[in-house]
Structures are given as C-alpha cells and as structure tokens.
Design a protein around this motif. Structure first.
Motif, PDB file in Angstrom:
ATOM      1  N   ALA A  68      -8.148   5.589  16.836  1.00 23.28           N
ATOM      2  CA  ALA A  68      -8.111   5.370  15.387  1.00 23.28           C
ATOM      3  C   ALA A  68      -7.837   3.914  15.071  1.00 23.28           C
ATOM      4  O   ALA A  68      -7.135   3.216  15.806  1.00 23.28           O
ATOM      5  CB  ALA A  68      -7.062   6.263  14.747  1.00 23.28           C
ATOM      6  N   CYS A  69      -8.412   3.496  13.959  1.00 26.24           N
ATOM      7  CA  CYS A  69      -8.231   2.148  13.432  1.00 26.24           C
ATOM      8  C   CYS A  69      -7.028   2.202  12.493  1.00 26.24           C
ATOM      9  O   CYS A  69      -6.765   3.257  11.897  1.00 26.24           O
ATOM     10  CB  CYS A  69      -9.506   1.801  12.672  1.00 26.24           C
ATOM     11  SG  CYS A  69      -9.364   0.409  11.588  1.00 26.24           S
ATOM     12  N   VAL A  70      -6.306   1.101  12.350  1.00 21.61           N
ATOM     13  CA  VAL A  70      -5.174   1.078  11.414  1.00 21.61           C
ATOM     14  C   VAL A  70      -5.664   1.464  10.015  1.00 21.61           C
ATOM     15  O   VAL A  70      -4.941   2.104   9.240  1.00 21.61           O
ATOM     16  CB  VAL A  70      -4.431  -0.287  11.457  1.00 21.61           C
ATOM     17  CG1 VAL A  70      -5.301  -1.432  10.974  1.00 21.61           C
ATOM     18  CG2 VAL A  70      -3.141  -0.241  10.671  1.00 21.61           C
ATOM     19  N   CYS A  71      -6.948   1.138   9.725  1.00 19.05           N
ATOM     20  CA  CYS A  71      -7.546   1.465   8.417  1.00 19.05           C
ATOM     21  C   CYS A  71      -7.687   2.977   8.195  1.00 19.05           C
ATOM     22  O   CYS A  71      -7.797   3.430   7.061  1.00 19.05           O
ATOM     23  CB  CYS A  71      -8.903   0.787   8.271  1.00 19.05           C
ATOM     24  SG  CYS A  71     -10.088   1.273   9.548  1.00 19.05           S
ATOM     25  N   SER A  80       2.029   1.126   3.520  1.00 18.69           N
ATOM     26  CA  SER A  80       1.224  -0.097   3.514  1.00 18.69           C
ATOM     27  C   SER A  80       0.764  -0.433   4.927  1.00 18.69           C
ATOM     28  O   SER A  80       1.375   0.001   5.917  1.00 18.69           O
ATOM     29  CB  SER A  80       2.047  -1.262   2.969  1.00 18.69           C
ATOM     30  OG  SER A  80       3.041  -1.604   3.913  1.00 18.69           O
ATOM     31  N   GLN A  81      -0.298  -1.236   5.016  1.00 23.99           N
ATOM     32  CA  GLN A  81      -0.815  -1.605   6.342  1.00 23.99           C
ATOM     33  C   GLN A  81       0.209  -2.377   7.184  1.00 23.99           C
ATOM     34  O   GLN A  81       0.365  -2.065   8.374  1.00 23.99           O
ATOM     35  CB  GLN A  81      -2.120  -2.375   6.194  1.00 23.99           C
ATOM     36  CG  GLN A  81      -2.912  -2.375   7.509  1.00 23.99           C
ATOM     37  CD  GLN A  81      -3.954  -3.474   7.560  1.00 23.99           C
ATOM     38  OE1 GLN A  81      -4.860  -3.501   6.732  1.00 23.99           O
ATOM     39  NE2 GLN A  81      -3.824  -4.378   8.516  1.00 23.99           N
ATOM     40  N   PRO A  82       0.965  -3.344   6.602  1.00 26.50           N
ATOM     41  CA  PRO A  82       1.971  -4.031   7.433  1.00 26.50           C
ATOM     42  C   PRO A  82       3.011  -3.067   8.019  1.00 26.50           C
ATOM     43  O   PRO A  82       3.402  -3.194   9.174  1.00 26.50           O
ATOM     44  CB  PRO A  82       2.619  -5.027   6.456  1.00 26.50           C
ATOM     45  CG  PRO A  82       1.592  -5.260   5.407  1.00 26.50           C
ATOM     46  CD  PRO A  82       0.839  -3.965   5.258  1.00 26.50           C
ATOM     47  N   THR A  83       3.430  -2.077   7.208  1.00 25.22           N
ATOM     48  CA  THR A  83       4.429  -1.114   7.706  1.00 25.22           C
ATOM     49  C   THR A  83       3.831  -0.257   8.820  1.00 25.22           C
ATOM     50  O   THR A  83       4.482  -0.036   9.850  1.00 25.22           O
ATOM     51  CB  THR A  83       4.927  -0.212   6.542  1.00 25.22           C
ATOM     52  OG1 THR A  83       5.433  -1.063   5.526  1.00 25.22           O
ATOM     53  CG2 THR A  83       6.005   0.749   6.987  1.00 25.22           C
ATOM     54  N   VAL A  84       2.603   0.200   8.613  1.00 25.13           N
ATOM     55  CA  VAL A  84       1.946   1.016   9.635  1.00 25.13           C
ATOM     56  C   VAL A  84       1.752   0.184  10.914  1.00 25.13           C
ATOM     57  O   VAL A  84       2.032   0.660  12.023  1.00 25.13           O
ATOM     58  CB  VAL A  84       0.604   1.585   9.103  1.00 25.13           C
ATOM     59  CG1 VAL A  84      -0.201   2.238  10.214  1.00 25.13           C
ATOM     60  CG2 VAL A  84       0.874   2.593   7.984  1.00 25.13           C
ATOM     61  N   ILE A  90       5.485  -0.842  17.787  1.00 20.32           N
ATOM     62  CA  ILE A  90       6.594  -0.239  18.547  1.00 20.32           C
ATOM     63  C   ILE A  90       6.035   0.789  19.542  1.00 20.32           C
ATOM     64  O   ILE A  90       6.472   0.855  20.696  1.00 20.32           O
ATOM     65  CB  ILE A  90       7.632   0.397  17.587  1.00 20.32           C
ATOM     66  CG1 ILE A  90       8.342  -0.719  16.799  1.00 20.32           C
ATOM     67  CG2 ILE A  90       8.652   1.265  18.343  1.00 20.32           C
ATOM     68  CD1 ILE A  90       9.238  -0.245  15.674  1.00 20.32           C
ATOM     69  N   LEU A  91       5.040   1.557  19.104  1.00 26.63           N
ATOM     70  CA  LEU A  91       4.430   2.572  19.981  1.00 26.63           C
ATOM     71  C   LEU A  91       3.636   1.912  21.109  1.00 26.63           C
ATOM     72  O   LEU A  91       3.647   2.398  22.249  1.00 26.63           O
ATOM     73  CB  LEU A  91       3.539   3.516  19.160  1.00 26.63           C
ATOM     74  CG  LEU A  91       4.287   4.416  18.157  1.00 26.63           C
ATOM     75  CD1 LEU A  91       3.310   5.123  17.225  1.00 26.63           C
ATOM     76  CD2 LEU A  91       5.150   5.441  18.885  1.00 26.63           C
TER      77      LEU A  91
END
Lengths: 131, 131
Positions: A68-71, A80-84, A90-91
């Motif tokens: 999966a893409c962050v999008c 929000s994208q920065p938080t995700v 971390i993962l």
C-alpha cells in the motif's frame, strides 16, 4: 542556504539472536533468557502497541498485492499524511514493514516473518518448559 | 478507625468480542476490523511491551508449579518489591496473570489463554485474507 543534516540515532530493533541467548545473566528457565532479549522483544511489542499502527499494518496486509501507498492509508485511519508517515516509519524501523520509494510515493509491504517471530516469542510463554 | 475504600478505576482489557467486530467503522478487510478492536489489542500489547514485565511473565511461567510469589521474583529482576508489585499489577489488570493472596504473600499464575490470544491476533496479520 546550507542544509544541516542532523544525525538521528537509529534504534535497531533486531530479532533476538543466538548471541543474545548465550550472553548475559539468565533470569530463569522460561522463554526470556536474558535482559537483552527482554529489551528487544519489548521494543518490537512497543512498536506494535499503538491502535493506529495496528490498523496500518492490517490495511497494508489486506491491500491489493499486499502493498500500500501512504496515499491509500490516510483516509481509512482518518489522520494526516505526516502523522501516518510517522507511524509507518516506526513500523519500518521495527522491521514490520518494508518501504520502497517509486516515483512520488512510498509503498509499504508487510514483513510477515517479523510478525510471526513476535507471535512465536509470545507462544513460548505458553509452552511447557523442559527441565 | 473507619477504613475508607477508594474505588480505583478498573481498566478492563478484555479480548475483542463478536460485538467489537460487528460494531463501528470497518477500516479494511484485514485482521483489525474496528478502531475499538485495535485499541484493545494495543492495550494488551502495551502491558507486555516492557522488559521487566516480559521477564516477570517468563519467571512465573517457568516457576515450579507455574506459580510464583512476589518474594521469588524481586531478586531475579533486581528490583524492589514495590516496583515488582507495580509491574505485576499491570499484568494482572491485562488478564495475563492471576493473583491469589495466601497468608502474607500474593501468588501469581500465568493465564496462557490470554497470551495465546495475543499471539493468535498477531498471527492473523500473516494469514492471507479471504476475499
């Protein structure tokens, strides 16, 4: 303008090795044989012990092609994208996801072996110990 | 002297129930089906994600008869009894240990089903999803 690169300490969350098991003070005959081993397993569990990160892992694992893409991930978790991206980092640092940059987006894939490793370490607690 | 009982909030870390899976916004088709389910699994993992608590679980599991007194546990982890008792309380609250008071000491026993439940939840991430 000169950009200053600040070196961030890399927290290496490696799987317990034979060396870990061999070294240090044994604390018992159970599945955790050294303080270092406990430290490493705790670090991995800490990376997992967050609701958004568990949802992200689940979404990546269930996504088409296991990637999966962050999008694809911001909307389902409602962040929000920065938080995700922060949670995904971390993962990745914990070895639970791999990250590959293609074009403008970064794509994430589950590392099933890493998850199985943690599940197996927990399973050891419930296995009767040989004396 | 009247003793005043102060009710402490009980943090119930229950296993995800069918109700959890049925309710709320599904976030994907993976192993985590709701934000509540993610929250509960994260709480359990958080209780485990601490080196001393992992060592304590290991020591209890490996102890004679699968049961250990707090007096057996302080020396191997090298911590004071109040600190050890604090960690044991977190494990009991998470349902990972049971506690039984006998005489002056409290005895702790592993709840293997609870540990297996967490291991199984993690194992679900690595199981291919049915479409």
């Amino acid at each position: 303008m000169t950009s200053v690169q600040i070196a961030r300490p890399q927290i290496a969350l490696q799987a317990p090795t034979a060396e870990d098991a061999a070294c240090c003070t044994p604390t018992g005959s159970g599945p955790i044989h050294s303080a270092e081993q406990a430290q490493k397993l705790a670090s991995l569990l800490k990376a997992l012990a967050e609701p958004t990160r568990l949802q992200l892992l689940s979404l990546v694992a269930a996504h088409e092609g296991g990637e999966a893409c962050v999008c694809d991930l911001t909307e389902p978790v409602g962040l929000s994208q920065p938080t995700v991206s922060h949670h995904l980092k971390i993962l990745v640092d914990a070895g639970l996801l791999t990250r590959e940059k293609r074009g403008v987006w970064a794509y994430y894939t589950l590392v099933p072996e890493r998850v199985s490793q943690i599940a197996a370490a927990l399973g050891d607690f419930t296995t009767p110990q040989s004396s």
